[in-house]
Structure formats: C-alpha cells, structure tokens
Design an enzyme around this catalytic site. Structure first.
Site, PDB file in Angstrom:
ATOM      1  N   ASP A  96       8.856   3.883  -4.021  1.00 15.29           N
ATOM      2  CA  ASP A  96       8.868   4.964  -4.867  1.00 15.29           C
ATOM      3  C   ASP A  96       9.915   5.204  -5.713  1.00 15.29           C
ATOM      4  O   ASP A  96      10.944   6.024  -4.984  1.00 15.29           O
ATOM      5  CB  ASP A  96       7.885   6.040  -4.363  1.00 15.29           C
ATOM      6  CG  ASP A  96       7.379   6.980  -5.189  1.00 15.29           C
ATOM      7  OD1 ASP A  96       7.149   6.813  -6.283  1.00 15.29           O
ATOM      8  OD2 ASP A  96       6.597   7.907  -4.675  1.00 15.29           O
ATOM      9  N   ASP A 148       6.277   3.068 -11.551  1.00 18.10           N
ATOM     10  CA  ASP A 148       7.554   3.484 -10.389  1.00 18.10           C
ATOM     11  C   ASP A 148       7.136   3.391  -9.038  1.00 18.10           C
ATOM     12  O   ASP A 148       7.854   3.761  -8.239  1.00 18.10           O
ATOM     13  CB  ASP A 148       7.806   5.060 -11.087  1.00 18.10           C
ATOM     14  CG  ASP A 148       6.552   5.910 -10.761  1.00 18.10           C
ATOM     15  OD1 ASP A 148       5.195   5.370 -10.816  1.00 18.10           O
ATOM     16  OD2 ASP A 148       6.642   7.328 -10.807  1.00 18.10           O
ATOM     17  N   GLU A 149       6.230   2.685  -8.686  1.00 18.58           N
ATOM     18  CA  GLU A 149       5.917   2.299  -7.145  1.00 18.58           C
ATOM     19  C   GLU A 149       5.047   1.123  -6.760  1.00 18.58           C
ATOM     20  O   GLU A 149       4.271   0.706  -7.919  1.00 18.58           O
ATOM     21  CB  GLU A 149       5.223   3.396  -6.536  1.00 18.58           C
ATOM     22  CG  GLU A 149       3.877   3.630  -7.049  1.00 18.58           C
ATOM     23  CD  GLU A 149       2.940   4.846  -6.429  1.00 18.58           C
ATOM     24  OE1 GLU A 149       3.081   5.096  -5.082  1.00 18.58           O
ATOM     25  OE2 GLU A 149       2.506   5.806  -7.190  1.00 18.58           O
TER      26      GLU A 149
END
Length: 363
Positions: free
Chosen positions: A14, A108-109
């Site tokens: 993350d 983003d993860e």
C-alpha cells in the site's frame, strides 16, 4: 474448522499517501508541509492528504471547508490522475519482477502472491522489504506492506506500521493477532457495522470469535458467515491477476448535500477524471455508463446508457454522465454522485492456481 496448511505467502503493498506523495515528489516546495489533493473551495472535497496534514485531522473525503478549519495553513493542489496512473504503472512493473500473481486493488495498492516467486526466495518478509526499497530507489516513493497467509490478514497488517513500514503475521500468530484486533480494524467492517457490533457486545476479534455462526448470520445475514470465518483466519480468496473486471467506478460522498445542478456538474468532472485514471490498462474501455445518485434521504437511483462503441476518455464519460444527470429532475438534495463504466472489453478468463506443496513456510 481450524487454521491448517497449506499456507500461501501473501504481500499487500500500500503506497503511503499516494496522491499527496506524488505531488510532493514532483514539487519540492510542497515537501514537508500540510498538503491536500482536491478542492479547497466551499464545495471542494479532499481526495488525499499528506501525513503532515493528517496530524491536523485532515482526511480523504472531508470537505475542503472543514479541512481548512482543521488546518488553516493547508495547501490544496488539483489532482493529476494521468500522472498517478503513470507512477502506478512503474510500481506494477516492479511487482512483476517478483511474481506474475499481482492483483491491483487501485492505483496505489495491490496483493502479491509470492508463495512461488521469480527470485526463488523463501522469506516473504525479506521480499517485501526488497520490493519497498526498490520502489523507493526507482520511483522515489515510500510504501508499506503487510505479509501473512491470506489476503485478508495481509491487508490489515499493512496498516499496522504505516507509513514506510511493514508487519508480518506468520501462521502461528494469525489467530492471536485477529483476536486482539479492534473490530473496526477488520477490513470491510465500516462505521455502521462496527456500531452494530458494539451494540451486540463485539468490540474485539476475541469477542467476535465467541459468537456462533448462527448468531452472526441472524444479525448480519450473508456477511455473518464471512465474519465467522475471517476471525478464525479462514479466507480462501486467491490473488487473481487475470480476474475479469465487470465494471470500473468512482464516486464521491459530500459532507454538504448538493442542491444545485451547477455544483453537481463540477463534481462530475472530478469524478470522471478519477474514473479515467482508474482504467489501469490502456486497452480497458466500456460501452455502458451509469450515473449513481444517492439522495439526502439515502435512497439510491441509477441511470444508465449503453453506447454502440467502447469509450474510456474523460470527456466522453463526462458528456454522457451530464446527459444522464439531466434525464430527469432531482427529488431531493444529493449526498453522493458516482460514475461507473461497465460492459467492458475485457474477456480474460479467471484462472485459479493451486498451491502444490504443503509445508511450514518461512515468513
């Protein structure tokens, strides 16, 4: 039902305050100061906040007005989803150096299954450290990670030592880790569900584990079985890099209900840009555009339009969403707007790969 091998080795990576961190990386003048990505006006909404801003209580989805009230010296910048997508692609390329089993959740993860990995390295903990270091060396951003036997525990663990940290929960510690956890820390348990659990005397994982499957099903319907399993470390969902995406969506909830279509159009432009940025692969497009409207009385309405051709550009998404907005009059003020794209051109067939060995793995 018990926690038994074979165990997978799953890493959840993350990125730390991704949008804000990208802005700070690209503009040195923004480094070290409270920063919000989004709109700081009367109707603006925070899309992301730097850790400097979070110290003052600034959070994503917060109104720009409240954010400025919490942090008067807060700096706002407009989101640049094209840039975030570019950085996300670089990070994804790093993941693929370690394993092909990468399942992105957003820009983003992502989940990585490193049970069998391209480095032939037994320790998922050390692999996570290497991946985070490589992201920093090549991209310039910090990432946090969670490492455990399944996606659910790894997701929770990645939040433990944020920012720029990681947490490993090996097989023998999974049950104790979950029992000690505040119920609101369980991934997927939102404010409403947490409040309901509190009223039932469920405050921790240990409290949850003491409830029978019948009790949880009675109070939480189909989700009851899910809660019964996850607190026992049972989550069989595999990392699926090739899963078929049925739709891609973006939506915003507003702290102040919208009554004017002019304000709604402003929000739809931001949402359309965010949706365009979430189309991770250049070849993903769709034919059906759906406008989601949640009113102040919490009723939800959807309006859809299917085009004879595939689309993905922000301008087209926005144009169609506007048409849907004007399709009929609003009967209440609006607290949420969303745009989704479905009927996609993705025809990938899901594949499940079994773990072919059963032994105690080094974490």
């Amino acid at each position: 039902m018990s926690l038994l091998p074979p165990y997978r080795k799953i890493i959840h990576v993350d990125m730390d305050a991704f949008y804000a961190s990208v802005e700070q990386m690209d503009n040195p003048e923004l480094q070290g100061i409270p920063l919000a990505v989004g709109g700081g006006g009367e109707r603006g909404v925070v899309a992301a906040a730097s850790y400097e801003a979070r110290k003052f209580g600034v959070r994503s989805a917060m109104s720009g007005v409240l954010a400025r009230k919490n942090c008067p010296h807060l700096t706002f910048v407009k989101p640049r989803f094209t840039r975030y997508k570019e950085i996300s692609t670089q990070i994804r390329a790093i993941f693929n150096q370690y394993t092909d089993l990468v399942e992105p959740l957003s820009l983003d993860e992502a989940y990585l299954d490193v049970t069998k990995n391209k480095k032939n390295f037994p320790s998922a903990t050390i692999l996570a450290q290497e991946i985070r270091q490589q992201i920093y060396n090549e991209v310039g951003l910090h990432a946090s990670a969670g490492i455990s036997i399944n996606k659910f525990v790894a997701k929770i663990a990645s939040d433990v030592n944020k920012p720029n940290g990681q947490k490993t929960v090996p097989p023998e510690e999974v049950l104790a880790f979950l029992e000690a956890l505040d119920i609101k820390k369980f991934y997927g348990v939102g404010k409403v569900t947490a409040s309901k659990m509190y009223n039932l005397g469920i405050f921790t994982g240990k409290d949850l584990k003491e409830k029978s499957s019948e009790f949880l099903t009675e109070h939480f319907k189909k989700s009851g079985k899910h809660y019964f399993d996850i607190v026992r470390g049972i989550h069989l969902g595999e990392v699926k890099p090739d899963r078929t995406r049925k739709s891609v969506a973006a939506e915003h909830t507003f702290n102040t209900n919208l009554t004017s279509e002019i304000y709604m159009l402003e929000k739809l432009e931001i949402i359309a840009e965010e949706l365009s940025g979430r189309l991770l692969k250049p070849n993903i497009s769709g034919k059906t555009i759906t406008l989601k409207i949640k009113y102040s009385d919490f009723t939800i309405q959807t309006r859809s339009k299917t085009l004879p051709y595939f689309v993905k550009d922000k301008s087209v998404l926005l144009e169609q969403a506007k048409d849907l907005l004007y399709q009929e009059e609003m009967h209440e003020s609006v607290r949420l707007l969303g745009i989704s794209l479905s009927n996609l051109n993705t025809n990938t067939i899901e594949k499940e790969e079994p773990v072919e060995f059963q032994l105690k793995l080094e974490f």
